[in-house]
Scaffold this motif. Sequence first.
Motif, short mmCIF file in Angstrom:
data_model
loop_
_atom_site.label_atom_id
_atom_site.label_comp_id
_atom_site.label_asym_id
_atom_site.label_seq_id
_atom_site.Cartn_x
_atom_site.Cartn_y
_atom_site.Cartn_z
N THR A 205 8.23 12.07 43.44
CA THR A 205 7.87 10.93 44.28
C THR A 205 9.11 10.28 44.90
N LEU A 206 10.26 10.50 44.30
CA LEU A 206 11.51 9.94 44.82
C LEU A 206 12.24 10.91 45.74
N GLY A 207 11.62 12.06 46.02
CA GLY A 207 12.21 13.01 46.96
C GLY A 207 13.16 14.01 46.32
N PHE A 208 12.99 14.28 45.02
CA PHE A 208 13.86 15.22 44.31
C PHE A 208 13.08 16.45 43.88
N ALA A 209 13.77 17.59 43.89
CA ALA A 209 13.20 18.84 43.39
C ALA A 209 13.95 19.24 42.12
N SER A 210 13.24 19.88 41.21
CA SER A 210 13.84 20.32 39.96
C SER A 210 14.75 21.52 40.19
N VAL A 211 15.95 21.48 39.61
CA VAL A 211 16.89 22.59 39.68
C VAL A 211 16.88 23.37 38.37
N ARG A 212 17.02 22.66 37.25
CA ARG A 212 16.93 23.28 35.93
C ARG A 212 16.53 22.24 34.90
N VAL A 213 15.84 22.71 33.87
CA VAL A 213 15.34 21.83 32.82
C VAL A 213 15.65 22.47 31.47
N PHE A 214 16.19 21.67 30.56
CA PHE A 214 16.38 22.10 29.18
C PHE A 214 15.50 21.20 28.31
N ALA A 215 14.29 21.67 28.01
CA ALA A 215 13.31 20.85 27.31
C ALA A 215 12.81 21.59 26.08
N TYR A 216 12.59 20.84 25.01
CA TYR A 216 12.08 21.40 23.77
C TYR A 216 10.56 21.26 23.76
N ARG A 217 9.90 22.36 23.47
CA ARG A 217 8.44 22.35 23.37
C ARG A 217 8.05 22.36 21.90
N GLY A 218 7.38 21.30 21.45
CA GLY A 218 7.01 21.21 20.06
C GLY A 218 5.82 22.10 19.70
N ARG A 219 5.49 22.12 18.42
CA ARG A 219 4.43 22.99 17.94
C ARG A 219 3.04 22.38 18.09
N TRP A 220 2.96 21.07 18.19
CA TRP A 220 1.66 20.39 18.22
C TRP A 220 1.33 19.99 19.65
N LEU A 221 0.55 20.85 20.32
CA LEU A 221 0.13 20.59 21.71
C LEU A 221 1.33 20.32 22.60
N GLY A 222 2.39 21.11 22.39
CA GLY A 222 3.57 21.02 23.24
C GLY A 222 4.46 19.84 22.96
#
Length: 240
Positions: A205-222
């Motif tokens: 919404t602020l006019g930015f596009a994602s370049v890279r993401v380092f995110a942890y996905r948990g075991r309980w519904l992500g």
Amino acid sequence: MRLLGGERLDGKRFLDIGSGSGFHSLAALRLGAREVVAVDIDADSVATTHAVLSRFFPQGPWRCQEKSVFELKLEEWGDFDVVYSWGVLHHTGDLDRALECAARMVLSGGLFLCAIYRRVWLDPFWRWEKRWYSKASPTAQVWARKIYVGLFWLRLLVTGRRFSDYVGNYRDKRGMDFYHDVHDWMGGWPYESRGPEELLAKMQTLGFASVRVFAYRGRWLGRSLGVVGSGCDEFVFRRG
């Protein structure tokens, strides 16, 4: 370097929001930034940033100032090729507005690098705990930390790790003493968190596009349960 995808900062202006110790500003200078501006709301952090940069990069070009992200004005500071804020904006009390204020300082085509507390299932508990801890007596804080450290020890034991090894290597990994970091985590109020999808939608919404993401996905519904807290997910966005 990991967030930048291995690229340097030669010829770029770099804004460090929440400079803390000043190490990230120093890294930007060593990566070739033509100018580094470091701001922090805490006077001690500003003094520390100044001391670190004066010692290890005395020739400049840098400046540091006591300033809140909400006080940054484009007409006063100009825009930046890279705006960086690691583990800071979720402590402002208004994460959405903090993101907006930081993002407007990025020039067209520039990068916004940030780390934000990830959503965990125990977020409501941690919001309560941090609010309580920030007003608790020193004695109560000590006992709260002992309980937390005990739970942390148990968690490592269950996962087959040695507490002594973890604590012994902690400073090399995080740059601070483990027990001080416990105090830092438990007293980090205000406290907000976001899931990756929420943050990506906000930045779009602020006019930015994602370049890279380092995110942890948990075991309980992500999502992680968050018994001993929440780590930070890291994001790199480019302004259109």
